[in-house]
Motif scaffolding. Structure first.
Motif, PDB file in Angstrom:
ATOM      1  N   THR A 156       0.838  -1.199   0.000  1.00 57.03           N
ATOM      2  CA  THR A 156       0.000   0.000   0.000  1.00 57.03           C
ATOM      3  C   THR A 156       0.875   1.253   0.000  1.00 57.03           C
ATOM      4  N   THR A 157       0.222   2.399  -0.152  1.00 57.93           N
ATOM      5  CA  THR A 157       0.960   3.665  -0.263  1.00 57.93           C
ATOM      6  C   THR A 157       1.177   4.296   1.115  1.00 57.93           C
ATOM      7  N   GLY A 175      -1.811   5.060   2.988  1.00 56.38           N
ATOM      8  CA  GLY A 175      -2.845   4.376   2.198  1.00 56.38           C
ATOM      9  C   GLY A 175      -3.626   3.376   3.040  1.00 56.38           C
ATOM     10  N   ASP A 230       4.992   3.910  -3.011  1.00 55.49           N
ATOM     11  CA  ASP A 230       4.294   5.033  -3.638  1.00 55.49           C
ATOM     12  C   ASP A 230       4.485   5.128  -5.139  1.00 55.49           C
ATOM     13  N   THR A 285      -7.222   0.490  -4.196  1.00 58.19           N
ATOM     14  CA  THR A 285      -8.039   1.673  -3.871  1.00 58.19           C
ATOM     15  C   THR A 285      -7.967   1.909  -2.366  1.00 58.19           C
ATOM     16  N   GLY A 286      -8.514   3.040  -1.922  1.00 56.20           N
ATOM     17  CA  GLY A 286      -8.650   3.250  -0.480  1.00 56.20           C
ATOM     18  C   GLY A 286      -9.655   2.261   0.087  1.00 56.20           C
ATOM     19  N   THR A 315      -8.378   7.474   3.430  1.00 52.93           N
ATOM     20  CA  THR A 315      -7.721   6.901   2.250  1.00 52.93           C
ATOM     21  C   THR A 315      -8.619   6.966   1.006  1.00 52.93           C
ATOM     22  N   GLN A 341      -5.696   3.967  -5.681  1.00 53.33           N
ATOM     23  CA  GLN A 341      -4.420   4.326  -5.050  1.00 53.33           C
ATOM     24  C   GLN A 341      -3.256   4.186  -6.033  1.00 53.33           C
TER      25      GLN A 341
END
Ligand SMILES: [Zn+2]
Length: 412
Positions: free
Chosen positions: A145-146, A149, A161, A186-187, A194, A200
């Motif tokens: 994940t970011t 995120g 990222d 996605t969030g 998020t 994302q």
């Protein structure tokens, strides 16, 4: 010595109709034979010394598979959970208990879609090595994940990222021993900042993730709430779409794109459908539906998934439950069977044979067929007639050995 079970009802997990009075022979941890009494007598005329498990008044099904669980993460209202910031040793003990309670409920395989640090890898290995009895576990480890995120707080060492960072994260996860990759495309609902209505990662970033994971022979499950995340994930060729809500960019709209569903079907992408969240009516939970071409109206998210299946996708039911709550998955399946008006045999298929295919274990588990591992559940009653039997477990077998009998552990 072989073991014989002749249940009143046999649901084999292939999606085929229930069989009455079939017989199953287990030998050396595997299913050695499935057939009628007469076939049994013809193939094995002498059965001296065999163990026989009484199947009277019972249904035999393959061990259930939860293709999307979170063993190490907090289950709200569960005071026994030590906290995500607790020492990893404390989380490991909780995790093991959660895994065992799930198995006692008939879940012999759990695919964990995002866990804290390496905790679950050690729990998985302890079970695989025979140090403790538990379910088969496939672990994604921490999700990709970011920064800030969806799920970023879950002990992730490498936040990703951009494309290069995604590659680094995946390579390190695979090196540490994860079984598959979970990526947050996605969030998510559990952390509103998020923004679950937006992606994302771009299509290109998702493509990099899929290519690198596949190079390393790992399956990719994409968390997708937003339609744009589904688009990016399908174009990139992920293996499974988790949740698959088709949420529009603003709250209160569902934006279904038949062409993208078509592409997903042509690519053979699975839908990992967290069944409990699909039970409310889509209008009440997610909003007005756009892009639907029929037939009929969309009442539940499952109607969208059915349309995806008509286009070639396959979907399995999963819980997305956390910690000790995973053991309540059979109850959610009972509710789904009624709400979505499904045949119990189909419900069982979606958490056995179909789920095994979805998690790439179809050669090993998921159906009651000769050669498969003998992960089996004996239920009181006729589950093909009444899905409620799914919550009335008489015995759980893992690798041919009875581990739980009448709610008690017989192997520790
Ligand atoms: Zn999840």
């Amino acid at each position: 010595m072989p073991t014989l079970i002749c249940p009143d009802v046999l649901v084999d997990g292939t999606g085929a109709a229930a069989r009455r009075h079939g017989c199953v022979v287990i030998d050396d941890g595997r299913i050695a034979f499935v057939g009628t009494r007469q076939e049994l007598d013809a193939v094995f005329p002498k059965r001296h010394g065999w163990e026989e498990i009484d199947g009277t008044g019972a249904s035999l099904i393959p061990g259930l598979i939860d293709g999307h669980a979170h063993l190490t993460i907090e289950n709200k209202d569960d005071e026994s959970y030590p906290g995500t910031d607790a020492p990893r040793e404390a989380i490991a003990l909780y995790t093991l208990q959660a895994a065992r309670e799930a198995m006692a409920a008939g879940l012999t395989t759990l695919a964990d879609c995002g866990s804290i640090g390496d905790v679950l890898l050690y729990v998985r290995d302890a079970i695989d090595q025979g140090a403790v009895v538990g379910p088969r576990i496939l672990a994604a480890g921490p999700s990709v994940t970011t920064t800030a995120g969806h799920g970023h707080y879950l002990g992730i060492e490498e936040l990703a990222d951009n494309a290069d960072q995604i590659k680094i994260a995946i390579r390190k996860l695979v090196f540490r021993g994860v079984d598959f990759i979970k990526i947050m495309a996605t969030g998510g609902a559990s952390d509103p900042p998020t923004n679950r209505y937006r992606e994302q990662y771009s299509e290109e970033e998702m493509r990099v993730a899929v290519e690198d994971a596949h190079r390393l022979r790992k399956r990719v499950v994409a968390h997708v709430n937003a339609t744009q995340g589904i688009v990016n994930s399908v174009r990139a060729g992920v293996d499974a779409l988790a949740h698959c809500n088709w949420l529009g960019p603003e709250e209160g709209s569902v934006v279904y794109i038949p062409e993208v569903a078509q592409e997903a079907g042509e690519k053979g992408i699975f839908v990992d459908l967290n069944v409990f969240a699909t039970l409310p009516r889509i209008a009440d939970r997610d909003g007005e539906v756009f892009g639907w071409e029929g037939p009929g109206q969309v009442e539940h998210r499952f109607d969208l998934i059915r349309d995806m299946e008509r286009r070639g996708c396959k979907s399995y039911f999963s819980s997305d439950h956390m910690g000790r709550n995973i053991a309540t998955f059979p109850k959610a399946l009972v509710a789904a069977c009624h709400t979505l008006k499904l045949d119990p045999v189909e419900v069982i298929f979606r958490v056995t044979g179909r789920a095994a295919e979805g998690i790439w274990l179809q050669d090993e588990i998921g159906t009651i067929e000769a050669g498969k591992a003998a992960d089996l559940v004996l239920l009181n009653g006729d589950v093909a007639e009444s899905i409620e039997a799914l919550c009335d477990v008489r015995a759980v077998m893992r690798g041919g050995r009875t581990v739980v009998q009448d709610g008690k552990w017989v192997r520790l």
